[in-house]
Design an enzyme around this catalytic site. Structure first.
Site, PDB file in Angstrom:
ATOM      1  N   HIS A 141      -8.873 -69.503   4.288  1.00 43.19           N
ATOM      2  CA  HIS A 141      -7.377 -68.950   4.738  1.00 43.19           C
ATOM      3  C   HIS A 141      -6.532 -70.070   4.959  1.00 43.19           C
ATOM      4  O   HIS A 141      -6.587 -70.456   6.305  1.00 43.19           O
ATOM      5  CB  HIS A 141      -7.429 -68.014   5.699  1.00 43.19           C
ATOM      6  CG  HIS A 141      -6.168 -67.342   5.883  1.00 43.19           C
ATOM      7  ND1 HIS A 141      -5.982 -65.837   6.103  1.00 43.19           N
ATOM      8  CD2 HIS A 141      -4.795 -67.729   5.823  1.00 43.19           C
ATOM      9  CE1 HIS A 141      -4.709 -65.540   6.160  1.00 43.19           C
ATOM     10  NE2 HIS A 141      -3.925 -66.617   5.966  1.00 43.19           N
ATOM     11  N   ASN A 176       1.973 -67.816  -0.724  1.00 43.83           N
ATOM     12  CA  ASN A 176       3.174 -67.806  -0.140  1.00 43.83           C
ATOM     13  C   ASN A 176       3.741 -69.018  -0.472  1.00 43.83           C
ATOM     14  O   ASN A 176       4.343 -69.578   0.754  1.00 43.83           O
ATOM     15  CB  ASN A 176       3.365 -66.822   1.242  1.00 43.83           C
ATOM     16  CG  ASN A 176       2.669 -67.694   2.380  1.00 43.83           C
ATOM     17  OD1 ASN A 176       1.894 -68.686   1.985  1.00 43.83           O
ATOM     18  ND2 ASN A 176       2.991 -67.587   3.589  1.00 43.83           N
ATOM     19  N   ASP A 200      -0.542 -62.415   1.704  1.00 41.94           N
ATOM     20  CA  ASP A 200      -0.443 -62.938   3.294  1.00 41.94           C
ATOM     21  C   ASP A 200       0.548 -63.623   3.552  1.00 41.94           C
ATOM     22  O   ASP A 200       1.329 -64.565   2.945  1.00 41.94           O
ATOM     23  CB  ASP A 200      -1.752 -63.984   3.264  1.00 41.94           C
ATOM     24  CG  ASP A 200      -1.912 -64.406   4.750  1.00 41.94           C
ATOM     25  OD1 ASP A 200      -2.394 -63.565   5.630  1.00 41.94           O
ATOM     26  OD2 ASP A 200      -1.582 -65.453   5.075  1.00 41.94           O
ATOM     27  N   HIS A 232      -3.216 -58.769   5.028  1.00 44.18           N
ATOM     28  CA  HIS A 232      -2.471 -59.126   6.053  1.00 44.18           C
ATOM     29  C   HIS A 232      -2.092 -57.849   6.680  1.00 44.18           C
ATOM     30  O   HIS A 232      -1.114 -57.324   6.314  1.00 44.18           O
ATOM     31  CB  HIS A 232      -1.179 -60.213   5.584  1.00 44.18           C
ATOM     32  CG  HIS A 232      -0.381 -60.418   6.678  1.00 44.18           C
ATOM     33  ND1 HIS A 232      -0.184 -61.645   7.451  1.00 44.18           N
ATOM     34  CD2 HIS A 232       0.429 -59.460   7.407  1.00 44.18           C
ATOM     35  CE1 HIS A 232       0.918 -61.611   8.351  1.00 44.18           C
ATOM     36  NE2 HIS A 232       1.154 -60.172   8.275  1.00 44.18           N
ATOM     37  N   ASN A 237       1.442 -65.421  13.647  1.00 44.95           N
ATOM     38  CA  ASN A 237       1.361 -63.988  13.299  1.00 44.95           C
ATOM     39  C   ASN A 237      -0.045 -63.628  12.630  1.00 44.95           C
ATOM     40  O   ASN A 237      -0.469 -64.160  11.563  1.00 44.95           O
ATOM     41  CB  ASN A 237       2.507 -63.762  12.431  1.00 44.95           C
ATOM     42  CG  ASN A 237       2.396 -62.313  11.961  1.00 44.95           C
ATOM     43  OD1 ASN A 237       1.960 -61.341  12.416  1.00 44.95           O
ATOM     44  ND2 ASN A 237       3.285 -61.823  11.002  1.00 44.95           N
ATOM     45  N   ASP A 261      -6.332 -69.938   9.146  1.00 45.08           N
ATOM     46  CA  ASP A 261      -5.002 -69.759   8.883  1.00 45.08           C
ATOM     47  C   ASP A 261      -3.981 -70.723   9.260  1.00 45.08           C
ATOM     48  O   ASP A 261      -2.950 -70.703   9.828  1.00 45.08           O
ATOM     49  CB  ASP A 261      -4.596 -68.295   9.699  1.00 45.08           C
ATOM     50  CG  ASP A 261      -3.306 -67.625   9.041  1.00 45.08           C
ATOM     51  OD1 ASP A 261      -2.649 -68.377   8.156  1.00 45.08           O
ATOM     52  OD2 ASP A 261      -2.942 -66.632   9.674  1.00 45.08           O
TER      53      ASP A 261
END
Ligand code: DOR
Length: 431
Positions: free
Chosen positions: A61, A95, A153, A180, A279, A306
């Site tokens: 991720h 994204n 995500d 997510h 987040n 992340d």
């Protein structure tokens, strides 16, 4: 050139291996793994005495930001950050701009990675067109182009029917759906975890329930559809409870936790340092302990960073206006070693499994184990090396780390991808 890695403690959870072994690499492959190997003529011998030698670590991720947000990160800089952090493969989120919701963007990422990357890059395709959560993307096309999972995500899929259809379609291609989990209405434009610290600081809170109601919904939908659900960045005790209960009933679900949710609490936000704005948000100690315990128990399968780089000027604003995200690739290993392994909350085997065999299995990608005949992706970690984090030394374009100046122990010192040394002693080796 052949490489012989000698005298290290080899930990390969996929093969139940933990002990002194030598590893011989010839070309792109591992050829032999045994105690006391002789170096063939002309081979480079790497003395791994006192070191931990593992299958190449996989971070499933990360945000590489390319195409579209090259001021934050590129495939070139992000893969160098990965190699510096001991990772030989990453899965990158959709994204971007344009969003990775079509085969052409997946091809672009793979081609760029081939040309400019130094570690393996596995693109994640978008779940919905434009990440808008309204219409599912052409999942078959994404799968054919090489997407290893699908995910929106960065944004939740608020429409349960869209999520249901995504789980059903992705199942046909045996792809996991990475969720997510965030109820946007409940999150209510909050800035940090809703609780005591938020109250003291006067910052709008995001309740744990904003995550948990979506975890519950997606587990129910995974059960309904039989699809493969993977929960991204699990961060609360309530999410862990729901996950364990669903697993016990046989729901097809896997889950990941980030080093920051495993090791850092919302107390850090007291600095108003915008790199703490992430987040899901940093949580109180009780949640952090529950997530770490779930990882140790095997209920959470994966540690994933992340890694969310942002340009300095994006983060150099009031807390309210800063984007969510912190970088993680270059600090993940020493943070987990320092905060979880050395204090005895997690074993080396558990940590390595969650960075190797488990993500390889979930994404159905090569590697994750040291097998003779298999790809020579190897990471060497010095468990005793202590160093202060310095964001100015990062290969990432993002400097948004709340760990600046923190002394951490257990740094990766060598990264080998396909038989080639790409990082040595923290420095990227360019071809
Ligand atoms: O903090 C975050 N940043 N969380 C996400 O889910 C998305 C990410 C980003 O893209 O910046």
């Amino acid at each position: 050139m052949a490489i012989l890695i000698k005298g290290g403690r080899v930990i390969d959870p996929a093969r139940n291996l933990d002990g002194r072994q030598d590893i011989l690499i010839e070309g792109e492959k591992i050829t032999t793994l045994a105690a006391n190997l002789e170096a063939p003529a002309g081979a480079r011998v790497i003395d791994a005495g006192g070191m931990i030698v593992t299958p190449g670590l996989i971070d499933m991720h990360v945000h590489l930001r390319e195409p579209g947000y090259e001021q934050k990160e590129t495939i070139a800089s992000g893969t160098r950050a990965a190699a510096a952090g001991g990772f030989t493969a990453v899965a990158c989120m959709a994204n971007t701009n344009p969003v990775a919701d079509s085969a052409s963007v997946i091809y672009f990422i793979k081609e760029k990675a081939r040309q400019e990357g130094v570690v393996r890059v596995y693109p994640v395709g978008a779940l919905s067109k434009g990440l808008e959560g309204k219409e599912i993307a052409e999942i078959g096309d994404l799968a054919a182009a090489g997407a290893v999972a699908i995910s929106d995500d960065g944004r939740p899929v608020m429409n349960a029917l869209v999520m249901r259809h995504a789980l059903e379609y992705a199942k046909m291609f045996n792809l996991p759906v990475i969720s997510h989990c965030e109820d946007e209405a409940l999150a209510n434009d909050g800035l940090m975890h809703e609780g005591l610290v938020a109250t003291i600081l006067g910052l709008r809170g995001i309740p744990a329930a904003a995550e948990e109601v979506m975890v519950a919904r997606d587990l129910i939908l995974a059960e309904l559809t039989g699809g493969r659900l993977h929960l991204a960045h699990v961060s609360t005790a309530g999410s862990v409870r729901l996950l364990k209960e669903a697993r016990a009933r046989g729901v097809r679900v896997t889950a990941e936790a980030t080093p920051h949710h495993l090791c850092l609490t919302d107390m850090l936000v007291e600095s108003y340092d915008t790199s703490t704005k992430v987040n899901p948000p940093l949580r109180p100690a009780g949640d952090v302990a529950a997530v770490a315990a779930a990882l140790a128990a095997g209920d959470i399968d994966v540690i994933a960073s992340d890694h969310a780089p942002h340009a300095d000027e994006d983060k150099d604003v009031e807390y309210d206006y800063a984007p969510f995200g912190m970088v993680g690739l270059e600090t993940a290993v020493p943070l987990v070693v320092t905060e979880l392994i050395l204090p005895g909350k997690l074993t080396w085997q558990q940590a390595i499994k969650s960075w190797t065999a488990n993500p390889a299995r979930i994404l159905n990608i090569p590697g994750g184990s040291l097998v003779p005949g298999g790809v020579a992706d190897v990471t060497i970690i010095d468990p005793d090396m202590e160093k202060e984090v310095d964001v100015n030394e990062f290969y990432s374009r993002g400097h948004n780390s709340p760990l600046q100046g923190r002394k951490l122990k257990g740094w990766p010192v060598l990264t080998i991808v396909g038989g080639r040394v790409v990082m040595e002693n923290g420095k990227i080796i360019e071809e």
